[in-house]
Design a protein around this motif. Structure first.
Motif, PDB file in Angstrom:
ATOM      1  N   GLU A   1       0.828  -1.207   0.000  1.00  0.00           N
ATOM      2  CA  GLU A   1       0.000   0.000   0.000  1.00  0.00           C
ATOM      3  C   GLU A   1       0.866   1.263   0.000  1.00  0.00           C
ATOM      4  OE1 GLU A   1      -2.676  -0.529   3.293  1.00  0.00           O
ATOM      5  OE2 GLU A   1      -3.766  -2.133   2.261  1.00  0.00           O
ATOM      6  N   ALA A   2       1.970   1.239   0.734  1.00  0.00           N
ATOM      7  CA  ALA A   2       2.878   2.395   0.755  1.00  0.00           C
ATOM      8  C   ALA A   2       3.482   2.603  -0.632  1.00  0.00           C
ATOM      9  CB  ALA A   2       3.981   2.179   1.800  1.00  0.00           C
ATOM     10  N   TRP A   3       3.872   1.513  -1.301  1.00  0.00           N
ATOM     11  CA  TRP A   3       4.444   1.608  -2.647  1.00  0.00           C
ATOM     12  C   TRP A   3       3.407   2.174  -3.610  1.00  0.00           C
ATOM     13  CZ3 TRP A   3       3.916   0.199  -7.666  1.00  0.00           C
ATOM     14  CH2 TRP A   3       5.048   0.278  -8.470  1.00  0.00           C
ATOM     15  N   ASP A   4       2.168   1.687  -3.499  1.00  0.00           N
ATOM     16  CA  ASP A   4       1.098   2.179  -4.370  1.00  0.00           C
ATOM     17  C   ASP A   4       0.883   3.679  -4.181  1.00  0.00           C
ATOM     18  OD1 ASP A   4       0.671  -0.340  -5.404  1.00  0.00           O
ATOM     19  OD2 ASP A   4      -1.150  -0.728  -4.233  1.00  0.00           O
ATOM     20  N   ARG A   5       0.871   4.131  -2.928  1.00  0.00           N
ATOM     21  CA  ARG A   5       0.680   5.565  -2.661  1.00  0.00           C
ATOM     22  C   ARG A   5       1.818   6.386  -3.271  1.00  0.00           C
ATOM     23  NH1 ARG A   5      -0.917   3.510   2.261  1.00  0.00           N
ATOM     24  NH2 ARG A   5       1.116   3.961   3.209  1.00  0.00           N
ATOM     25  N   GLN A   6       3.049   5.912  -3.141  1.00  0.00           N
ATOM     26  CA  GLN A   6       4.186   6.634  -3.697  1.00  0.00           C
ATOM     27  C   GLN A   6       4.117   6.666  -5.214  1.00  0.00           C
ATOM     28  OE1 GLN A   6       6.719   8.405  -2.007  1.00  0.00           O
ATOM     29  NE2 GLN A   6       6.947   9.156  -4.095  1.00  0.00           N
ATOM     30  N   PHE A   7       3.746   5.539  -5.830  1.00  0.00           N
ATOM     31  CA  PHE A   7       3.631   5.472  -7.281  1.00  0.00           C
ATOM     32  C   PHE A   7       2.564   6.447  -7.773  1.00  0.00           C
ATOM     33  CE2 PHE A   7       1.941   3.710 -11.234  1.00  0.00           C
ATOM     34  CZ  PHE A   7       3.106   3.554 -11.970  1.00  0.00           C
ATOM     35  N   GLU A   8       1.405   6.461  -7.107  1.00  0.00           N
ATOM     36  CA  GLU A   8       0.328   7.373  -7.493  1.00  0.00           C
ATOM     37  C   GLU A   8       0.767   8.828  -7.348  1.00  0.00           C
ATOM     38  OE1 GLU A   8      -2.954   6.100  -5.079  1.00  0.00           O
ATOM     39  OE2 GLU A   8      -3.192   4.231  -6.211  1.00  0.00           O
ATOM     40  N   LYS A   9       1.507   9.138  -6.297  1.00  0.00           N
ATOM     41  CA  LYS A   9       2.022  10.494  -6.101  1.00  0.00           C
ATOM     42  C   LYS A   9       2.993  10.857  -7.222  1.00  0.00           C
ATOM     43  CE  LYS A   9       4.718  13.284  -2.895  1.00  0.00           C
ATOM     44  NZ  LYS A   9       5.562  13.258  -1.699  1.00  0.00           N
ATOM     45  N   ASP A  10       3.879   9.918  -7.577  1.00  0.00           N
ATOM     46  CA  ASP A  10       4.840  10.180  -8.643  1.00  0.00           C
ATOM     47  C   ASP A  10       4.143  10.405  -9.986  1.00  0.00           C
ATOM     48  OD1 ASP A  10       6.871   9.928  -6.797  1.00  0.00           O
ATOM     49  OD2 ASP A  10       7.488   7.928  -7.449  1.00  0.00           O
ATOM     50  N   VAL A  11       3.098   9.642 -10.252  1.00  0.00           N
ATOM     51  CA  VAL A  11       2.330   9.835 -11.487  1.00  0.00           C
ATOM     52  C   VAL A  11       1.655  11.204 -11.474  1.00  0.00           C
ATOM     53  CG1 VAL A  11       0.303   9.040 -12.781  1.00  0.00           C
ATOM     54  CG2 VAL A  11       1.966   7.372 -11.950  1.00  0.00           C
ATOM     55  N   ALA A  12       1.015  11.540 -10.360  1.00  0.00           N
ATOM     56  CA  ALA A  12       0.277  12.797 -10.265  1.00  0.00           C
ATOM     57  C   ALA A  12       1.187  14.016 -10.391  1.00  0.00           C
ATOM     58  CB  ALA A  12      -0.495  12.856  -8.944  1.00  0.00           C
ATOM     59  N   THR A  13       2.418  13.907  -9.925  1.00  0.00           N
ATOM     60  CA  THR A  13       3.332  15.047  -9.974  1.00  0.00           C
ATOM     61  C   THR A  13       4.186  15.059 -11.240  1.00  0.00           C
ATOM     62  OG1 THR A  13       5.031  13.869  -8.701  1.00  0.00           O
ATOM     63  CG2 THR A  13       3.472  15.235  -7.466  1.00  0.00           C
ATOM     64  N   GLY A  14       3.974  14.092 -12.130  1.00  0.00           N
ATOM     65  CA  GLY A  14       4.683  14.083 -13.403  1.00  0.00           C
ATOM     66  C   GLY A  14       6.076  13.478 -13.369  1.00  0.00           C
ATOM     67  N   LYS A  15       6.451  12.863 -12.263  1.00  0.00           N
ATOM     68  CA  LYS A  15       7.792  12.298 -12.152  1.00  0.00           C
ATOM     69  C   LYS A  15       8.064  11.205 -13.181  1.00  0.00           C
ATOM     70  CE  LYS A  15       9.777  12.795  -7.630  1.00  0.00           C
ATOM     71  NZ  LYS A  15      10.154  12.100  -6.399  1.00  0.00           N
ATOM     72  N   LEU A  16       7.008  10.555 -13.657  1.00  0.00           N
ATOM     73  CA  LEU A  16       7.190   9.434 -14.578  1.00  0.00           C
ATOM     74  C   LEU A  16       6.928   9.806 -16.033  1.00  0.00           C
ATOM     75  CD1 LEU A  16       5.487   6.692 -12.385  1.00  0.00           C
ATOM     76  CD2 LEU A  16       7.912   7.255 -12.537  1.00  0.00           C
ATOM     77  N   ASP A  17       6.599  11.071 -16.277  1.00  0.00           N
ATOM     78  CA  ASP A  17       6.254  11.498 -17.631  1.00  0.00           C
ATOM     79  C   ASP A  17       7.392  11.249 -18.623  1.00  0.00           C
ATOM     80  OD1 ASP A  17       3.850  12.269 -16.591  1.00  0.00           O
ATOM     81  OD2 ASP A  17       4.193  14.429 -16.820  1.00  0.00           O
ATOM     82  N   GLU A  18       8.599  11.616 -18.256  1.00  0.00           N
ATOM     83  CA  GLU A  18       9.738  11.441 -19.158  1.00  0.00           C
ATOM     84  C   GLU A  18       9.972   9.955 -19.466  1.00  0.00           C
ATOM     85  OE1 GLU A  18      14.523  12.279 -19.235  1.00  0.00           O
ATOM     86  OE2 GLU A  18      13.260  13.651 -18.095  1.00  0.00           O
ATOM     87  N   LEU A  19       9.854   9.128 -18.457  1.00  0.00           N
ATOM     88  CA  LEU A  19      10.025   7.688 -18.653  1.00  0.00           C
ATOM     89  C   LEU A  19       8.923   7.127 -19.556  1.00  0.00           C
ATOM     90  CD1 LEU A  19      11.667   5.179 -17.869  1.00  0.00           C
ATOM     91  CD2 LEU A  19      10.185   4.947 -15.875  1.00  0.00           C
ATOM     92  N   ALA A  20       7.698   7.594 -19.357  1.00  0.00           N
ATOM     93  CA  ALA A  20       6.585   7.138 -20.186  1.00  0.00           C
ATOM     94  C   ALA A  20       6.786   7.573 -21.636  1.00  0.00           C
ATOM     95  CB  ALA A  20       5.265   7.686 -19.647  1.00  0.00           C
ATOM     96  N   GLU A  21       7.219   8.794 -21.847  1.00  0.00           N
ATOM     97  CA  GLU A  21       7.470   9.270 -23.213  1.00  0.00           C
ATOM     98  C   GLU A  21       8.569   8.450 -23.891  1.00  0.00           C
ATOM     99  OE1 GLU A  21       5.882  11.349 -25.216  1.00  0.00           O
ATOM    100  OE2 GLU A  21       4.393  11.518 -23.621  1.00  0.00           O
ATOM    101  N   LYS A  22       9.601   8.132 -23.147  1.00  0.00           N
ATOM    102  CA  LYS A  22      10.690   7.322 -23.694  1.00  0.00           C
ATOM    103  C   LYS A  22      10.176   5.933 -24.091  1.00  0.00           C
ATOM    104  CE  LYS A  22      15.352   5.722 -22.590  1.00  0.00           C
ATOM    105  NZ  LYS A  22      16.409   5.706 -21.562  1.00  0.00           N
ATOM    106  N   ALA A  23       9.341   5.345 -23.247  1.00  0.00           N
ATOM    107  CA  ALA A  23       8.785   4.026 -23.545  1.00  0.00           C
ATOM    108  C   ALA A  23       7.887   4.083 -24.785  1.00  0.00           C
ATOM    109  CB  ALA A  23       8.001   3.500 -22.343  1.00  0.00           C
TER     110      ALA A  23
END
Length: 69
Positions: free
Chosen positions: A35-57
């Motif tokens: 649950e802690a990992w899920d919350r962190q992942f959702e926060k990272d998605v919401a704040t755009g931290k994963l946008d660059e990685l998603a674009e690269k993929a």
């Protein structure tokens, strides 16, 4: 009490659990950690931290540089 002292107390308590209690603790902790990992992942998605990685993929996918699983 410092974090190091708290950790030592937790380690000691866990090491003294019965096998049944240890199984129950392990199950509880796996759920807690998930649950802690899920919350962190959702926060990272919401704040755009994963946008660059998603674009690269997506770029790799468009260029045909991906393998089917």
């Amino acid at each position: 009490m410092t974090n190091a002292n708290q950790l030592k107390e937790i380690e000691k308590a866990v090491s003294q659990l019965s096998p049944q209690d240890l199984r129950e603790f392990r199950d509880w902790f796996a759920q807690f950690d998930s649950e802690a990992w899920d919350r962190q992942f959702e926060k990272d998605v919401a704040t755009g931290k994963l946008d660059e990685l998603a674009e690269k993929a997506l770029k790799h996918l468009r260029e045909g540089n991906c393998n089917n699983l």
